[in-house]
Scaffold this active site. Sequence first.
Site, PDB file in Angstrom:
ATOM      1  N   GLY A  72      34.160  49.263  40.267  1.00 29.19           N
ATOM      2  CA  GLY A  72      33.643  47.997  40.801  1.00 29.19           C
ATOM      3  C   GLY A  72      33.210  48.030  42.250  1.00 29.19           C
ATOM      4  O   GLY A  72      32.230  47.393  42.622  1.00 29.19           O
ATOM      5  N   GLU A  96      37.552  47.273  47.928  1.00 31.11           N
ATOM      6  CA  GLU A  96      37.624  46.708  46.579  1.00 31.11           C
ATOM      7  C   GLU A  96      36.501  45.694  46.379  1.00 31.11           C
ATOM      8  O   GLU A  96      35.977  45.139  47.346  1.00 31.11           O
ATOM      9  CB  GLU A  96      39.023  46.068  46.413  1.00 31.11           C
ATOM     10  CG  GLU A  96      39.261  45.329  45.127  1.00 31.11           C
ATOM     11  CD  GLU A  96      39.175  46.183  43.874  1.00 31.11           C
ATOM     12  OE1 GLU A  96      38.222  46.970  43.739  1.00 31.11           O
ATOM     13  OE2 GLU A  96      40.044  46.028  43.002  1.00 31.11           O
ATOM     14  N   ASP A  97      36.144  45.467  45.122  1.00 31.39           N
ATOM     15  CA  ASP A  97      35.107  44.478  44.840  1.00 31.39           C
ATOM     16  C   ASP A  97      35.635  43.049  44.917  1.00 31.39           C
ATOM     17  O   ASP A  97      35.041  42.190  45.556  1.00 31.39           O
ATOM     18  CB  ASP A  97      34.441  44.741  43.469  1.00 31.39           C
ATOM     19  CG  ASP A  97      35.443  44.916  42.330  1.00 31.39           C
ATOM     20  OD1 ASP A  97      36.665  44.783  42.549  1.00 31.39           O
ATOM     21  OD2 ASP A  97      35.003  45.200  41.198  1.00 31.39           O
ATOM     22  N   ASP A 141      41.774  39.465  42.456  1.00 28.56           N
ATOM     23  CA  ASP A 141      41.958  38.369  41.499  1.00 28.56           C
ATOM     24  C   ASP A 141      43.453  38.047  41.413  1.00 28.56           C
ATOM     25  O   ASP A 141      43.977  37.303  42.224  1.00 28.56           O
ATOM     26  CB  ASP A 141      41.352  38.815  40.164  1.00 28.56           C
ATOM     27  CG  ASP A 141      41.431  37.769  39.075  1.00 28.56           C
ATOM     28  OD1 ASP A 141      41.567  36.581  39.390  1.00 28.56           O
ATOM     29  OD2 ASP A 141      41.359  38.151  37.887  1.00 28.56           O
ATOM     30  N   LYS A 182      39.506  35.897  45.295  1.00 30.00           N
ATOM     31  CA  LYS A 182      39.624  34.775  44.351  1.00 30.00           C
ATOM     32  C   LYS A 182      41.058  34.251  44.456  1.00 30.00           C
ATOM     33  O   LYS A 182      41.901  34.590  43.633  1.00 30.00           O
ATOM     34  CB  LYS A 182      39.439  35.372  42.936  1.00 30.00           C
ATOM     35  CG  LYS A 182      38.400  34.747  42.057  1.00 30.00           C
ATOM     36  CD  LYS A 182      38.508  35.395  40.669  1.00 30.00           C
ATOM     37  CE  LYS A 182      37.223  35.263  39.906  1.00 30.00           C
ATOM     38  NZ  LYS A 182      37.335  35.890  38.565  1.00 30.00           N
ATOM     39  N   PHE A 234      33.883  33.811  36.055  1.00 30.00           N
ATOM     40  CA  PHE A 234      33.679  35.232  35.821  1.00 30.00           C
ATOM     41  C   PHE A 234      32.377  35.659  36.493  1.00 30.00           C
ATOM     42  O   PHE A 234      31.292  35.214  36.134  1.00 30.00           O
ATOM     43  CB  PHE A 234      33.671  35.586  34.331  1.00 30.00           C
ATOM     44  CG  PHE A 234      33.766  37.066  34.144  1.00 30.00           C
ATOM     45  CD1 PHE A 234      34.983  37.715  34.334  1.00 30.00           C
ATOM     46  CD2 PHE A 234      32.639  37.822  33.857  1.00 30.00           C
ATOM     47  CE1 PHE A 234      35.074  39.102  34.227  1.00 30.00           C
ATOM     48  CE2 PHE A 234      32.725  39.208  33.738  1.00 30.00           C
ATOM     49  CZ  PHE A 234      33.953  39.842  33.922  1.00 30.00           C
ATOM     50  N   ASP A 260      31.085  44.113  36.848  1.00 28.14           N
ATOM     51  CA  ASP A 260      30.464  44.285  35.530  1.00 28.14           C
ATOM     52  C   ASP A 260      31.028  43.331  34.494  1.00 28.14           C
ATOM     53  O   ASP A 260      32.099  42.751  34.655  1.00 28.14           O
ATOM     54  CB  ASP A 260      30.697  45.710  35.028  1.00 28.14           C
ATOM     55  CG  ASP A 260      32.141  45.925  34.576  1.00 28.14           C
ATOM     56  OD1 ASP A 260      33.063  45.607  35.356  1.00 28.14           O
ATOM     57  OD2 ASP A 260      32.351  46.368  33.429  1.00 28.14           O
ATOM     58  N   ARG A 296      26.225  45.657  36.937  1.00 28.78           N
ATOM     59  CA  ARG A 296      26.663  46.171  38.237  1.00 28.78           C
ATOM     60  C   ARG A 296      25.506  46.313  39.221  1.00 28.78           C
ATOM     61  O   ARG A 296      25.686  46.254  40.426  1.00 28.78           O
ATOM     62  CB  ARG A 296      27.303  47.569  38.077  1.00 28.78           C
ATOM     63  CG  ARG A 296      28.631  47.572  37.353  1.00 28.78           C
ATOM     64  CD  ARG A 296      29.305  48.927  37.563  1.00 28.78           C
ATOM     65  NE  ARG A 296      30.323  49.214  36.556  1.00 28.78           N
ATOM     66  CZ  ARG A 296      31.573  48.784  36.614  1.00 28.78           C
ATOM     67  NH1 ARG A 296      31.970  48.019  37.600  1.00 28.78           N
ATOM     68  NH2 ARG A 296      32.443  49.104  35.666  1.00 28.78           N
TER      69      ARG A 296
HETATM   70  P1  5GP Z   1      43.520  42.153  40.084  1.00 27.74           P
HETATM   71  O1  5GP Z   1      43.410  41.619  41.486  1.00 27.74           O
HETATM   72  O2  5GP Z   1      43.668  41.033  39.092  1.00 27.74           O
HETATM   73  O3  5GP Z   1      44.518  43.212  39.915  1.00 27.74           O
HETATM   74  O4  5GP Z   1      42.214  42.851  39.634  1.00 27.74           O
HETATM   75  C1  5GP Z   1      41.084  42.872  40.314  1.00 27.74           C
HETATM   76  C2  5GP Z   1      40.056  43.510  39.415  1.00 27.74           C
HETATM   77  O5  5GP Z   1      39.756  42.663  38.321  1.00 27.74           O
HETATM   78  C3  5GP Z   1      38.782  43.689  40.170  1.00 27.74           C
HETATM   79  O6  5GP Z   1      38.720  44.945  40.763  1.00 27.74           O
HETATM   80  C4  5GP Z   1      37.749  43.538  39.091  1.00 27.74           C
HETATM   81  O7  5GP Z   1      37.503  44.780  38.508  1.00 27.74           O
HETATM   82  C5  5GP Z   1      38.382  42.632  38.076  1.00 27.74           C
HETATM   83  N1  5GP Z   1      37.895  41.251  38.214  1.00 27.74           N
HETATM   84  C6  5GP Z   1      38.553  40.178  38.689  1.00 27.74           C
HETATM   85  N2  5GP Z   1      37.779  39.081  38.683  1.00 27.74           N
HETATM   86  C7  5GP Z   1      36.585  39.473  38.205  1.00 27.74           C
HETATM   87  C8  5GP Z   1      35.333  38.804  37.963  1.00 27.74           C
HETATM   88  O8  5GP Z   1      35.139  37.596  38.189  1.00 27.74           O
HETATM   89  N3  5GP Z   1      34.339  39.564  37.452  1.00 27.74           N
HETATM   90  C9  5GP Z   1      34.477  40.889  37.186  1.00 27.74           C
HETATM   91  N4  5GP Z   1      33.432  41.525  36.704  1.00 27.74           N
HETATM   92  N5  5GP Z   1      35.627  41.559  37.398  1.00 27.74           N
HETATM   93  C10 5GP Z   1      36.661  40.854  37.900  1.00 27.74           C
HETATM   94 MG    MG Z   2      37.896  46.652  40.456  1.00 30.44          MG
END
Ligand code: 5GP
Ligand code: MG
Length: 177
Positions: free
Chosen positions: A43, A97-98, A101, A129, A150, A157, A163
């Site tokens: 990502g 990081e992208d 969440d 987020k 989302f 992606d 992407r």
């Molecule tokens: P977390 O913070 O929940 O461990 O995970 C973060 C990852 O969840 C991000 O790196 C991404 O890959 C994925 N993710 C979280 N929200 C979104 C979203 O709105 N869209 C996409 N494509 N991936 C997301």
């Molecule tokens: Mg990611």
Amino acid sequence: MNSDIEKVLFDQDQLNKRMDEMAARLNKKYEGQEPIVIPVLNGAMIFASDMIKRLTFELTIEPIRASSYEGTSSTGKVKITQDVKSDVKNRPVIFMEDIIDTGRTLKALSDLMKERGAKSVEVISMLDKPETRVVDFYPDDYGFKAPNEFLVGYGLDYNGLYRNLPYVGILKQRVYA
Ligand code: 5GP
Ligand code: MG
């Protein structure tokens, strides 16, 4: 605009402006420190490559591949499927990081690098987020606050697609419903 996109949230100009600002802070902080920059694949690849080009200090790049996500909902498990190759001991670490969440991925990765003896660990994310956070974790800096939708584009992606979009947008529900 791609017809699967409901709305563009952050375009290239907005992203460029924030990346300039984020890079300026890093350039002041890390001069002479030679950190390891760790993009979280896949990502973060687009954001990280744009950010890294703006960095003026000496650094090495060591991607890591981790995932806690399948489809559009978080599974809660963090898997490292490709680890960094160098020793992080006594080196500053900067994760790129992208999107943060639930916070699980970067919380787990940060803790791991601290356990391995990194001199410091910081996390830079394109998006944050905060509404969906389940663990107590906050990035040190982020580009934009994202709504609980989302999102795709700029590295993000849906099942491997989107992407390459040069903006971050909300995916139309009909695509994954
Ligand atoms: P977390 O913070 O929940 O461990 O995970 C973060 C990852 O969840 C991000 O790196 C991404 O890959 C994925 N993710 C979280 N929200 C979104 C979203 O709105 N869209 C996409 N494509 N991936 C997301
Ligand atoms: Mg990611």
